[in-house]
Enzyme design. Sequence first.
Site, PDB file in Angstrom:
ATOM      1  N   SER A   1      -1.588  -5.326  -7.825  1.00  0.00           N
ATOM      2  CA  SER A   1      -1.662  -3.966  -7.256  1.00  0.00           C
ATOM      3  C   SER A   1      -0.464  -3.184  -7.780  1.00  0.00           C
ATOM      4  O   SER A   1       0.532  -3.777  -8.228  1.00  0.00           O
ATOM      5  CB  SER A   1      -1.570  -4.070  -5.731  1.00  0.00           C
ATOM      6  OG  SER A   1      -1.237  -2.819  -5.150  1.00  0.00           O
TER       7      SER A   1
ATOM      8  N   TYR B   1       2.026  -7.157   2.000  1.00  0.00           N
ATOM      9  CA  TYR B   1       1.121  -6.889   0.866  1.00  0.00           C
ATOM     10  C   TYR B   1       1.918  -6.784  -0.432  1.00  0.00           C
ATOM     11  O   TYR B   1       1.550  -7.384  -1.451  1.00  0.00           O
ATOM     12  CB  TYR B   1       0.346  -5.596   1.146  1.00  0.00           C
ATOM     13  CG  TYR B   1      -0.749  -5.313   0.159  1.00  0.00           C
ATOM     14  CD1 TYR B   1      -1.967  -5.979   0.219  1.00  0.00           C
ATOM     15  CD2 TYR B   1      -0.567  -4.365  -0.848  1.00  0.00           C
ATOM     16  CE1 TYR B   1      -2.974  -5.711  -0.699  1.00  0.00           C
ATOM     17  CE2 TYR B   1      -1.571  -4.090  -1.757  1.00  0.00           C
ATOM     18  CZ  TYR B   1      -2.773  -4.770  -1.684  1.00  0.00           C
ATOM     19  OH  TYR B   1      -3.773  -4.504  -2.590  1.00  0.00           O
TER      20      TYR B   1
END
Length: 267
Positions: free
Chosen positions: A149, A162
Amino acid sequence: MSGSQDFTGRVAVITGGAGGIGGATAIVLARRGARVLLVDRDRGALERAATRVATEADAAGRVGVFVADVTDEAQVRAYVEHAREELGGIDAFYNNAGIEGAVAHITEYPTEVFDQVIAVNVRGVFLGLKHVLPGMIARGRGAVVNTASIAAATGLAGSAAYGAAKHAVVGLTKMAVADLKDSGVRVNAVLPGMIDTRMLRALVEQLVGDVDEGLAAVAGAAPLGRVGTPFEVAEVVAFLLSDAASYVTGAEYLVEGGALATLDNGG
Ligand SMILES: NC(=O)c1ccc[n+]([C@@H]2O[C@H](COP(=O)([O-])OP(=O)(O)OC[C@H]3O[C@@H](n4cnc5c(N)ncnc54)[C@H](O)[C@@H]3O)[C@@H](O)[C@H]2O)c1
């Protein structure tokens, strides 16, 4: 499709295959001739995704599903064995299942959610590599893409678990490449930005409250001025899994509309 992005006769396994990016990648690979196995923990969503692949890629008979939780080693072993026994092995592996966790300041981040995010996004990716790579090494070929990401490349407020997990996905990608020296097997990472899937909608809802307002707000973070579609990630993943990327390994491919090219990256 013919040429170096042709997947005819190849087997592709996609975790998180019932989700937005995984499902779009399945359609792109199936359109290029691949036989695809969608792996996910959500059976209902898997079956809907498989129907969509069969229809949109005209791939009835070339799409299968396997229900598995990527954090469970026995279940990971089971989908890899299924692919070997029923499909003859894995040529292309998209190691993509992930969860977003909570949006919370690091001092308030719930520890049990931190553990869940690490379990799915790091342990799950590790277990996929651990069990898929031996078959590829034995055949002397294969390609893997791990989904990281933009949270692997910059700080993002409220994203302790995350972001840590996605940095680890890039780390695992590099470590795998080092371990795979002279094997003929390639491993790369894709780093999506704001992509319109269930996950992004859930995140902006947590952040902003209203989904449409939230999507409009995050769209402005990218110089391209909009959020991306799952197919825009799928195209890059398909390239990295194909022979067109035969000299690409250990790479981190941003698919984020240029968000990180500016100082104001929304972090
Ligand atoms: N959408 C974005 O903006 C964005 C941005 C950067 C990275 N990503 C990453 O892309 C990947 C795909 O996300 P998406 O946006 O398609 O979201 P999504 O929620 O649509 O898809 C994720 C899929 O993973 C599955 N999954 C979750 N935990 C699992 C587990 N333990 N075992 C098996 N399957 C499991 C879910 O059931 C779901 O189908 C994720 O790794 C995510 O972190 C997404």
